[in-house]
Scaffold this active site. Structure first.
Site, PDB file in Angstrom:
ATOM      1  N   ASP A 196       8.666  31.013   6.501  1.00  0.00           N
ATOM      2  CA  ASP A 196       7.269  30.896   7.128  1.00  0.00           C
ATOM      3  C   ASP A 196       7.349  30.195   8.420  1.00  0.00           C
ATOM      4  O   ASP A 196       8.398  30.232   9.159  1.00  0.00           O
ATOM      5  CB  ASP A 196       6.491  29.740   6.040  1.00  0.00           C
ATOM      6  CG  ASP A 196       5.013  30.290   6.195  1.00  0.00           C
ATOM      7  OD1 ASP A 196       4.478  30.469   7.253  1.00  0.00           O
ATOM      8  OD2 ASP A 196       4.542  30.495   5.045  1.00  0.00           O
ATOM      9  N   HIS A 269       3.096  34.887   9.751  1.00  0.00           N
ATOM     10  CA  HIS A 269       4.127  33.689   9.267  1.00  0.00           C
ATOM     11  C   HIS A 269       5.216  33.907   9.586  1.00  0.00           C
ATOM     12  O   HIS A 269       6.499  33.264   8.777  1.00  0.00           O
ATOM     13  CB  HIS A 269       3.731  33.739   7.738  1.00  0.00           C
ATOM     14  CG  HIS A 269       2.373  33.009   7.268  1.00  0.00           C
ATOM     15  ND1 HIS A 269       2.326  31.707   7.162  1.00  0.00           N
ATOM     16  CD2 HIS A 269       1.155  33.635   6.947  1.00  0.00           C
ATOM     17  CE1 HIS A 269       0.694  31.358   7.166  1.00  0.00           C
ATOM     18  NE2 HIS A 269       0.505  32.696   6.719  1.00  0.00           N
ATOM     19  N   GLU A 336      -2.269  36.587   6.163  1.00  0.00           N
ATOM     20  CA  GLU A 336      -2.931  36.163   7.422  1.00  0.00           C
ATOM     21  C   GLU A 336      -2.046  36.348   8.709  1.00  0.00           C
ATOM     22  O   GLU A 336      -1.801  35.808   9.357  1.00  0.00           O
ATOM     23  CB  GLU A 336      -2.580  34.631   7.234  1.00  0.00           C
ATOM     24  CG  GLU A 336      -3.417  34.087   6.165  1.00  0.00           C
ATOM     25  CD  GLU A 336      -3.438  32.395   5.806  1.00  0.00           C
ATOM     26  OE1 GLU A 336      -4.392  31.731   5.468  1.00  0.00           O
ATOM     27  OE2 GLU A 336      -2.428  31.721   6.127  1.00  0.00           O
TER      28      GLU A 336
HETATM   29  C1  TNX Z   1      -2.984  30.205   3.005  1.00  0.00           C
HETATM   30  S1  TNX Z   1      -2.268  32.006   0.410  1.00  0.00           S
HETATM   31  C2  TNX Z   1      -1.511  30.761   3.000  1.00  0.00           C
HETATM   32  C3  TNX Z   1      -0.528  29.731   3.067  1.00  0.00           C
HETATM   33  C4  TNX Z   1      -0.953  28.184   2.988  1.00  0.00           C
HETATM   34  C5  TNX Z   1      -1.865  27.926   2.049  1.00  0.00           C
HETATM   35  C6  TNX Z   1      -2.698  26.636   2.141  1.00  0.00           C
HETATM   36  C7  TNX Z   1      -1.451  32.543   1.413  1.00  0.00           C
HETATM   37  C8  TNX Z   1      -0.934  33.622   1.203  1.00  0.00           C
HETATM   38  N1  TNX Z   1      -1.074  32.099   2.737  1.00  0.00           N
HETATM   39  O1  TNX Z   1       0.314  29.776   4.140  1.00  0.00           O
HETATM   40  O2  TNX Z   1      -0.289  27.315   2.813  1.00  0.00           O
HETATM   41  O3  TNX Z   1      -3.147  28.823   2.534  1.00  0.00           O
HETATM   42  O4  TNX Z   1      -3.429  26.549   1.011  1.00  0.00           O
END
Ligand code: TNX
Length: 543
Positions: A196, A269, A336
């Protein structure tokens, strides 16, 4: 007030334990339990586990678990014909494939023998967890197993727990303990989030800077992400799992029938990888560092740029990953991914044009399909977060839906199979109470009751005749606010226990679950020396 409630709950808990000793309390609730009129089974150090050769490791596992829980050391005897019952003990009997549903088992315990029947590792392992709940957690010289007949199998084929080892890393021993938690609760999949923005935790020999640079951050945010002003601890933090560590963990999981799905999160990420190899980014001349704070989405986390170096990199790292991990499913993230950086970058725009891609969403799909194609050649199936359905990704990819039911419906309509991991309520990084003094969590509120009662197949999918598209569910454990394994324990228990029953048992009742939780699980958490959230009876119930 809260303290008073906790004390009275503890007291109530003891009463219930005392009362429930005489009844059968198993979590997750089996399909069928019949108490038999025959004599109960008495096992001592002269008793043996009789097993067919192919299940030797599982027989040894059972012996060890039995010993830890009771002190009784059972003998081990390999049998050619496991159907021939010769003397007192536990008999592992292989049944033909069609005798059970997948991962199913039966137990018949009476007089001098316990017969466990299954046809695969998971069937036997699941049976053992039930057996361990039929006997007390107590050091003694002989063990009494009540006379029972149990038939059992799971409701969903995918039953997973995720763990983010990036935001905080946990020792190999804890990963094993976590796998033991999964095993006990009859989950079958451990989803290991290995990379990440804040670190790269997978030893990657083809790109050594991923570890020498990408596995370490210079500092970590103190307290909550939204707190102002932001404070940092100024301490170097990190590490990674070596190939030897990973092999050890994979072997450990294999004996227990647990599949380990690794995740390398791309094309967003990816800040840790970019810190190690800036050529991967849309701004290769910038000095990127491994992220030191959370919630990076659309802000500081650069994403992978579509260039030759990046595509070769993707080929190489996923090759290294699949060389190590035998799992058919390989998770490539896809969540994301900010389009911001691609929009601003002339080279990326040129790539989009050159490849006749419609827009940045299509570029994201291009990335996903590029990796999915490599994985397919290695006979693997791609798993991605639901964002990968935004474009026209091949529907053979398996989707983890962390959004709501509507997202699940739209993915199912496109033809995807789905694992339900909705933020509400399967995110165990959310608060489990509204107590302002509760330990720091990301936000939100997911009570144990909400986890237990959440309907894994949304009504809308049933109506649309798409129920079969949901293959199961998973609890996600993002560890921004879990610095230590004790905090992970606190956040997952008892919610993970509630999820296990939601995934396994069709026949559910929260009141009945709470009674069994008090009767058998609390003492089990304590036996494991694991922290847990004690106020689960206070929260939920409309609160
Ligand atoms: C979203 S859910 C993310 C994570 C974070 C999380 C915190 C997802 C696939 N990605 O990178 O840790 O929210 O709730």
């Amino acid at each position: 007030m809260i303290q008073k409630i906790i004390i009275s709950i503890c007291f109530m808990g003891w009463l219930i334990v005392a009362k429930a000793q005489s009844t059968i309390s198993i979590i997750p609730k089996p399909v069928e339990v019949k108490v038999l009129k025959s004599k109960s089974v008495n096992l001592n150090e002269t008793s043996k586990i009789f097993y067919p050769a192919e299940f030797e490791k599982q027989a040894i596992y059972l012996k060890d678990e039995f010993q830890k829980q009771t002190g009784v050391v059972l003998g081990l005897t390999k049998t050619e014909s496991s159907n021939k019952i010769v003397s007192n003990g536990i008999f592992l009997i292989v049944r033909p494939n069609n005798a059970f549903k997948a991962e199913g088992y039966s137990i018949i315990a009476q007089n001098s023998e316990v017969r466990i029947m299954a046809n695969d590792i998971r069937g036997f392992i699941n049976a053992f967890q039930t057996l361990l709940q039929l006997i007390p957690i107590k050091q003694q010289s002989s063990i009494t197993i009540p006379a029972v007949s149990i038939v059992d199998y799971p409701q969903f084929s995918y039953r997973g727990m995720h763990l983010d080892v990036v935001r905080h890393i946990f020792p190999v021993d804890y990963i094993k303990k976590y796998i033991d938690y999964l095993t006990f609760h009859k989950f079958n999949t451990f989803h290991w989030h290995l990379t990440d923005d804040q670190g790269w935790r997978f030893e990657t020999t083809s790109y050594p800077k991923l570890n020498s640079i990408g596995s370490w951050r210079d500092s970590t945010l103190i307290g909550h992400f939204k707190a102002t002003p932001a404070r940092y601890d100024g301490k170097r933090y990190g590490g990674y799992y070596t190939k030897a560590d990973i092999k050890e963990i994979l072997n450990y999981a294999k004996v227990r029938g647990i599949t380990v799905i690794p995740e390398l999160d791309i094309p967003g990420h990816s800040r840790a990888a970019i810190a190690a190899y800036p050529q991967l980014s849309t701004k290769p001349d910038t000095t990127w560092n491994v992220a030191t704070t959370w919630g990076m989405y659309n802000r500081q986390n650069n994403v992978l740029a579509p260039n030759d170096f990046t595509f070769q990199f993707l080929k190489d790292i996923f090759k290294e990953l699949t060389d190590l991990f035998p799992s058919t499913y390989i998770h490539i993230g896809g969540d994301e991914c900010s389009k911001l950086w691609w929009k601003q970058d002339a080279k990326t725009q040129a790539f989009i044009k050159q490849n006749k891609l419609k827009d940045e969403v299509a570029l994201q799909t291009y990335f996903i399909e590029f990796v999915a194609k490599q994985l397919k050649q290695m006979n693997r199936t791609t798993v991605g977060w639901h964002e990968i359905t935004e474009g026209d990704v091949d529907t053979s990819a398996l989707i983890m839906n962390w959004a709501d039911d509507a997202k699940a419906l739209s993915a199912a309509k496109k033809g995807f199979s789905i694992i339900m991991t909705p933020g509400k309520p399967f995110y165990f990084d959310h608060y489990q109470s509204k107590d302002p003094n509760d330990s720091l969590a990301i936000h939100g509120y997911n009570s144990t009751e909400a986890v237990y009662n959440y309907q894994i197949i949304p009504e809308a999918l049933k109506k649309a005749g798409l129920a079969h598209k949901i293959i199961g569910g998973q609890g996600n454990v993002w560890t921004e606010y879990m610095e230590w394994s004790t905090k992970v324990d606190y956040m997952i228990f008892p919610r993970m226990t509630a999820l296990s029953e939601n995934l396994w048992s069709k026949n559910k009742n929260y009141g009945d679950f709470l009674k069994r939780l008090d009767a058998v699980m609390i003492s089990r958490y304590e036996f494991w020396k694991s922290c847990y959230f004690k106020d689960y009876r206070v929260w939920g119930k409309g609160k």
